[in-house]
Design an enzyme around this catalytic site. Structure first.
Site, PDB file in Angstrom:
ATOM      1  N   HIS A   1       0.854  -1.185   0.000  1.00 52.91           N
ATOM      2  CA  HIS A   1       0.000   0.000   0.000  1.00 52.91           C
ATOM      3  C   HIS A   1       0.887   1.232   0.000  1.00 52.91           C
ATOM      4  O   HIS A   1       1.961   1.232   0.609  1.00 52.91           O
ATOM      5  CB  HIS A   1      -0.923   0.010   1.227  1.00 52.91           C
ATOM      6  CG  HIS A   1      -2.119   0.884   1.064  1.00 52.91           C
ATOM      7  ND1 HIS A   1      -2.069   2.239   1.241  1.00 52.91           N
ATOM      8  CD2 HIS A   1      -3.406   0.592   0.725  1.00 52.91           C
ATOM      9  CE1 HIS A   1      -3.266   2.756   1.023  1.00 52.91           C
ATOM     10  NE2 HIS A   1      -4.093   1.787   0.707  1.00 52.91           N
TER      11      HIS A   1
ATOM     12  N   ASP B   1      -7.891  -5.249  -0.637  1.00 55.43           N
ATOM     13  CA  ASP B   1      -8.366  -5.775  -1.915  1.00 55.43           C
ATOM     14  C   ASP B   1      -8.206  -7.284  -2.056  1.00 55.43           C
ATOM     15  O   ASP B   1      -8.887  -7.894  -2.890  1.00 55.43           O
ATOM     16  CB  ASP B   1      -7.642  -5.082  -3.071  1.00 55.43           C
ATOM     17  CG  ASP B   1      -7.974  -3.603  -3.163  1.00 55.43           C
ATOM     18  OD1 ASP B   1      -9.111  -3.252  -2.825  1.00 55.43           O
ATOM     19  OD2 ASP B   1      -7.096  -2.821  -3.554  1.00 55.43           O
TER      20      ASP B   1
END
Length: 427
Positions: free
Chosen positions: A312, A366
């Protein structure tokens, strides 16, 4: 107010005082620092805005080093356990407090009313696409069709600056529920067209999330509805991510919110942003079985592949939302999930591999976020549009905040790196 005293040596020594407010320095203050013969003051170079604050907001806050995410005064974890619905979260993000039952009912009525009055152009435009067309192309066209049916909401078209921050709040707030409902309606019509499913009109008494799935022709059980509400809470906002920045950058021209939404969705569907949800599913399907996971890991470590669902740009630890998504999945029968064991095996391998750990490459939301939708029998290509309905809550909360509190954001300076002509040379 604290001050930073800065000494710069540019030909000769100068001392400058630059104020620090809210742990930030306003870039225009650097204009006082100039080099000899410079046309402008000192510019700040920060490609990607990795360390630049471009807007002040109370909507959400995330801390990458500690792996925390707050919506206003509550952590996401606290809100996750409050059994909230879309209307609660929308009201909280937008107006700063959880609604009363009366306020929640009014918001639900407004959303349902907007869903129940679709423009005929939405259906005709979306139905003009072949059923095999990518959903996002239909959705962007459908939103444009919706906007064409509401010309009085387009400031430049009618010659009125409708969303100037000095205007009464009602002018701005009146656009929130119609914009959110327009997106949900367009997504539903798109899904029904692609799957040849009859469109089911919404009911005024249903919660917004339940109405969305009713329009899809996929009514939710009580358990499924709770799961979607919790999932949409986790995706409601995530700071000034790329799509949110695109939304607000468009809003800085005082454009209507549907145009801002189109900009945000276009930015959000990139594979390094919201489109990563689709990329995760395609990656897992390509791997196919747990036996092929070591080959994927080796491919990623050698630089020949990308591991979607991990890493991320903000978090240096595990995405704080990821654990809650796994908890939601735990409420479904295991047989509902295809290839979920591949995701679990990738997670195990990455968590035990020093190569990934040393680089702070950890699971993000995700990796498992796509499975809630596939557990409901929905195709993977509709996952991003449904997730966008959740994120649009944050977009609209920030649109209201920005338009009511801020002057426009003007074009940023660019740094010229080409040849420089001296004042005496001929151009």
């Amino acid at each position: 107010m604290r001050y930073l005293t800065s000494t710069a040596t540019i030909g000769e020594q100068h001392t400058y005082e630059i104020p620090i407010s809210h742990n930030a320095i306003h870039a225009p203050h650097f204009k006082q620092i100039t080099a000899p013969d410079a046309d402008t003051g000192l510019l700040i170079s920060d490609p990607g805005l990795r360390n630049t604050a471009v807007v002040e907001s109370e909507v959400a806050y995330l801390n990458g080093s500690t792996g925390t995410l707050h919506y206003r005064s509550y952590s996401v974890g606290e809100l996750y356990h409050k059994d909230l619905q879309y209307e609660d979260v929308l009201h909280f993000l937008t107006w700063g407090y959880l609604p009363s039952q009366t306020q929640k009912a009014q918001l639900r009525t407004e959303l349902a009313a907007a869903l129940s009055t679709p423009a005929d152009t939405i259906f005709s435009v979306i139905h003009a696409f072949p059923t095999t067309a990518p959903p996002m192309t239909m959705i962007l066209a459908g939103l444009s069709a919706h906007l064409s049916s509401r010309p009085t909401t387009i400031p430049a078209f009618i010659g009125a600056n409708l969303y100037e921050y000095a205007n009464p709040p009602l002018t701005i707030e009146a656009q929130i529920t119609p914009t959110l409902s327009a997106l949900a309606l367009v997504v539903a019509v798109t899904y029904c067209h692609r799957t040849s499913t009859p469109f089911t009109p919404p009911l005024p008494t249903l919660p917004f999330a339940a109405n969305v799935f009713r329009m899809l022709g996929r009514p939710l059980s009580t358990h499924e509805h709770t799961a979607i509400e919790k999932l949409w809470l986790l995706y409601a906002d995530h700071g000034l991510a790329n799509a949110t920045a695109a939304f607000l950058h468009t809003a800085s021209t005082r454009a209507d919110p549907v145009s801002c939404l189109i900009a945000a969705l276009s930015a959000g569907y990139g594979p390094l942003h919201g489109g990563a949800i689709d990329m995760v599913y395609h990656m897992l399907a390509r791997v196919g079985s747990t036996a092929q996971v070591p080959a994927l890991i080796a491919e990623v470590k050698s630089g020949r592949g990308k591991l979607y669902g991990f890493g991320h740009r903000v978090y240096e630890t595990v995405d704080p939302r990821a654990g809650f998504v796994k908890e939601i999945l735990g409420g479904f029968e295991r047989s509902k999930f295809e290839i979920v064991e591949v995701a679990e095996e990738i997670e195990r391998c990455v968590s035990e591999d020093e190569w990934f750990r040393s680089r702070n490459i950890r699971m993000n939301v995700d990796l498992f976020g796509c499975f809630v939708y596939t557990a409901l029998g929905l195709p993977p290509e509709i996952i991003f549009p449904l997730t966008a309905i959740a994120r649009a809550q944050g977009y609209m909360a920030r649109w209201r905040e920005f338009n009511m509190n801020s002057p426009p954001i003007w074009r940023p300076q660019q740094i010229y790196t080409g040849p420089v002509a001296t004042r005496s040379s001929k151009l």
